[in-house]
Design an enzyme around this catalytic site. Structure first.
Site, mmCIF file in Angstrom:
data_model
loop_
_atom_site.group_PDB
_atom_site.id
_atom_site.type_symbol
_atom_site.label_atom_id
_atom_site.label_comp_id
_atom_site.label_asym_id
_atom_site.label_seq_id
_atom_site.Cartn_x
_atom_site.Cartn_y
_atom_site.Cartn_z
ATOM 1 N N ASP A 173 102.451 58.025 72.681
ATOM 2 C CA ASP A 173 102.072 57.798 71.292
ATOM 3 C C ASP A 173 101.081 56.638 71.275
ATOM 4 O O ASP A 173 100.830 55.990 72.292
ATOM 5 C CB ASP A 173 103.302 57.516 70.429
ATOM 6 C CG ASP A 173 103.098 57.955 68.980
ATOM 7 O OD1 ASP A 173 101.938 58.018 68.538
ATOM 8 O OD2 ASP A 173 104.087 58.218 68.295
ATOM 9 N N TRP A 174 100.503 56.380 70.130
ATOM 10 C CA TRP A 174 99.386 55.431 70.004
ATOM 11 C C TRP A 174 99.760 54.057 70.597
ATOM 12 O O TRP A 174 100.565 53.326 70.042
ATOM 13 C CB TRP A 174 99.021 55.277 68.541
ATOM 14 C CG TRP A 174 97.769 54.477 68.302
ATOM 15 C CD1 TRP A 174 97.580 53.148 68.546
ATOM 16 C CD2 TRP A 174 96.539 54.968 67.766
ATOM 17 N NE1 TRP A 174 96.313 52.778 68.195
ATOM 18 C CE2 TRP A 174 95.656 53.873 67.716
ATOM 19 C CE3 TRP A 174 96.101 56.211 67.316
ATOM 20 C CZ2 TRP A 174 94.353 53.994 67.228
ATOM 21 C CZ3 TRP A 174 94.812 56.317 66.840
ATOM 22 C CH2 TRP A 174 93.946 55.233 66.800
#
Length: 743
Positions: free
Chosen positions: A280-281
């Site tokens: 994820d980011w």
């Protein structure tokens, strides 16, 4: 005919196998030509320069790095013009490896569908798949190869803002919806022009964060993980999901991004997942903040060894992975495996044959203007609405009503109806593209009906200056419709709330309007279950409209006036107060269960609040009524490899056609571990005309009776079971018992 079919299937299977072998050979040949820097580049993902959902990496050398083959994927690059431009840069690299373009296409692209939790309320798997299919058609036509959806996290705590992005609290329903969404996004096969790769997230247990706080820690038993939180991921994998995304949280002290048990042992090991895993980011870099990794280099080491293939926006791999390989700390085989997984998907998408196949502006223009997409958005929006209360059959409203007052801060909103995670295209005027609730009512009523409007108040704040106008407006009307709720950006990522009551002075506005004595209908717009006890207890009609997307206004009007009979059922339990959460229907019993709502003496109960929820899982009303009768079981004793046929009669006893979501629950009365008080194990959405009856059938098999025993082994145990057929988890209409015999 059967012989021909068998031969055809065999030929297709051999062709697919040969095709995959051909792709694998191409991947291996390409891998031999790549430098370590080019390999690491394939594991590196950057965002574009806007539409970010996290801190953007400022890199003035981004275009040169693409030309050097040091970037494998980009996100937040929207439209054929821009994807083609970046792809042209990639074609200047030494090996001409195309870029992958990803985007958060969560519930629609240009055509916005209801938020996923609202779609789950439809319990209509075909409609949910259709919504994802339309989204994929539009996104792929705009140059997108890959969507970061579906989110399949089980959500039992409505304080967590991201419940809006999932399918609710139930494992069985969530698994069915996960499967449908993957099929919708990916279509017949990857590489088709209207297909995008699905990305199943967030792996794993993200929905169980302590206190309902986003990004927070998760402390969970292995049994709970295996039995409750992982099955929707496995269902998505079984549907052919191309990619997975790991989650921000730590689970039992180990960040998911660096969790080898999740990614190596379960996903790529036991489940044999052949796609790739993206972080994820920035989550690889965040392992430093977790206190798990000393620095970015150690975070890169932890992530690659644990099984994270692509680094989204943390630059951990780009800056450190080649050095870790040269130092001998990371095997080149681990890097090659990750690169191989990514290259395989690029070949399957056909990007090596034509890097610009998804960047055709004519196809983009045609797909984004397809009127059939609006029809699909209207259909699923109607199905997503849940009727919570309808005393004295105030609804549906008559189209010949002379005066209607439409009051509240949501009435004339446009973009807000899109909800959180809607894709905003810069060239689209959403005030014209989205149907407001006001416009929806105007489209519906006849010329002889007068519509009055007053805003009343804002969503937040304590200003009541608009109350007087709202009350005066209400007094002129035959019926009042009040549209209240939370702002669309109050649910979603990083939108955890400790207070689930209606924000601001909206409830006071409802009380003021209710005091006029006029018939009142309240619409609640939200991305999560809210607490609205006074409204639920005092207002005669309450409709939960969530955030419904492009066709919100028309869908709501169709329900209010009876052109669509509401059929939605809640996919999450609605609490009475925040103090009850996390709250969910399939809890365990205790040694001292409360006998009833008033039982508080040395039992598991609150002394200041009922144990029961305000609205239970599976609940939702209709404009008609249904009768359940004649429950039959084909057998009351079965062996492990046998099945039971369950049948009963369902009759529409009302005056209009309607749909009923029939729910089958099971209870394992005793076992080697405590079992839930009941569990959803099947459902059907059945449409019946007024007066029509139908025999409904279910099958109970070994899979429906299995669980993880005290040795964490999946299987059945002999014993007594109860089968329950209901219209919600708290409204069981039919019951019977059967026994599973020892083999």
């Amino acid at each position: 005919m059967k012989k021909v079919t068998t031969i055809t299937l065999l030929v297709l299977s051999l062709f697919a196998s040969a095709q995959q072998q051909s792709i694998d050979q191409k991947v291996n040949d390409l891998l031999k030509k790549m430098t370590i820097e080019e390999k690491v580049g394939q594991l590196n993902q950057y965002t574009g320069d806007n539409q970010a959902t996290g801190p953007i990496t400022i890199n003035p050398n981004k275009q040169n790095e693409i030309k050097q083959g040091l970037i494998g994927s980009m996100l937040n690059v929207i439209g054929t013009k821009y994807t083609r431009g970046y792809q042209e840069l990639a074609m200047q690299s030494r090996l001409k490896i195309p870029l992958l373009f990803g985007q958060d296409v969560i519930h629609g692209y240009k055509t916005t569908f209801p938020i996923p939790l609202a779609e789950a309320a439809s319990w209509d798997l075909a409609a949910i798949e259709l919504g994802a299919r339309v989204a994929a058609t539009e996104a792929s036509a705009s140059g997108i190869h890959w969507t970061f959806a579906p989110m399949v996290d089980i959500g039992r705590d409505p304080r967590w803002g991201r419940v809006m992005e999932g399918a609710g609290e139930d494992t069985y329903l969530g698994s069915k919806i996960a499967y449908a969404r993957v099929k919708g996004f990916q279509g017949a096969k990857l590489g088709d022009l209207n297909s995008v790769m699905a990305c199943v997230k967030h792996f794993a247990a993200y929905g169980a964060g302590v206190g309902g706080r986003d990004y927070n820690s998760v402390d969970m038993s292995e049994r709970m993980l295996l039995e409750t939180y992982l099955p929707p991921f496995k269902a998505a994998l079984d549907a052919g999901a191309a990619t997975f995304m790991n989650s921000f949280n730590d689970i039992n002290g180990i960040p998911a991004t660096g969790n080898a048990h999740l990614q190596r042992d379960i996903l790529k090991g036991k489940w044999n997942f052949q796609g790739f895993v993206v972080s994820d980011w920035g989550s690889i870099g965040e392992m430093v903040a977790h206190g798990y990794s000393k620095d970015l280099k150690e975070a890169a080491y932890a992530a690659i060894t644990a099984g994270s293939d692509m680094d989204m926006e943390s630059n951990a791999y780009r800056k450190n992975l080649a050095e870790l390989v040269k130092e001998g700390r990371v095997s080149i085989d681990l890097v090659d495996d990750a690169v191989r997984r990514i290259l395989r998907k690029k070949f399957e998408l056909g990007l090596f044959d034509d890097p610009y196949k998804y960047s055709d502006p004519k196809r983009e223009e045609k797909a984004l203007a397809n009127p059939e997409h609006r029809k699909a958005a209207l259909e699923i929006a109607e199905k997503s609405i849940v009727l919570l209360k309808n005393e004295k059959q105030i609804l549906p409203l008559s189209k010949s009503m002379k005066t209607i007052a439409f009051i509240g801060p949501m009435v004339k909103e446009y973009k807000a109806n899109m909800g959180f995670w809607a894709v905003e295209l810069p060239e689209v005027n959403y005030d014209k593209w989205v149907v407001s609730q006001w416009d929806g009512l105007q489209n519906k009523v006849g010329k002889n009906t007068k519509l009055l409007y007053a805003k009343g108040c804002d969503v937040t704040g304590d200003n009541k200056d608009g109350f007087a106008e709202a009350v005066a407006t209400a007094k002129q009307a035959d019926v009042v419709i009040l549209s209240v709720g939370e702002r669309h950006d109050m649910s979603g990522e990083a939108k955890s709330r400790s207070d689930l009551h209606l924000p601001g002075v909206q409830e006071d506005l409802v009380k003021a309007i209710q005091a006029t004595g006029k018939p009142v209908v309240v619409l609640i717009n939200a991305g999560r279950p809210l607490v609205f006890n006074w409204i639920a207890d005092n207002v005669p009609a309450v409709v939960y409209t969530w955030w419904l997307g492009s066709e919100a206004g028309n869908a709501i009007a169709n329900v209010l006036f009876g052109d669509y009979n509401p059929s939605g059922k809640l996919p999450m339990t609605f609490p009475r107060e925040v103090g009850q959460v996390p709250i969910y229907y399939n809890h365990f019993s205790t040694g001292r269960p409360a006998k009833d709502e008033n039982s508080t003496n040395y039992v598991s109960a609150y002394i200041d609040l009922k144990n029961s929820p305000k609205f239970p899982f599976g609940y939702g009303l209709s404009y008609t009524t249904f009768d359940y009768s004649g429950l039959k079981l084909s057998s009351t004793k079965i062996k492990n490899n046998e099945t039971i046929k369950v049948s009963f009669q369902l009759k529409n006893t009302g005056k209009v056609a309607g749909e009923e979501v029939v729910q089958l629950y099971l209870k394992d009365k005793f076992g080697s571990v405590v079992r839930p008080v009941l569990e959803l194990k099947d459902f059907q959405k059945v449409k019946l005309n007024a007066g029509e009856s139908k025999t409904i059938e279910f099958t109970i098999d070994k899979e429906k009776l299995s669980f993880y025993n005290n040795k964490l082994e999946w299987g059945t145990e002999p014993g007594d079971f109860e089968v329950m057929i209901g219209t919600s988890s708290a409204d069981i209409k039919l019951r019977s018992d059967f026994e599973l015999l020892a083999n």
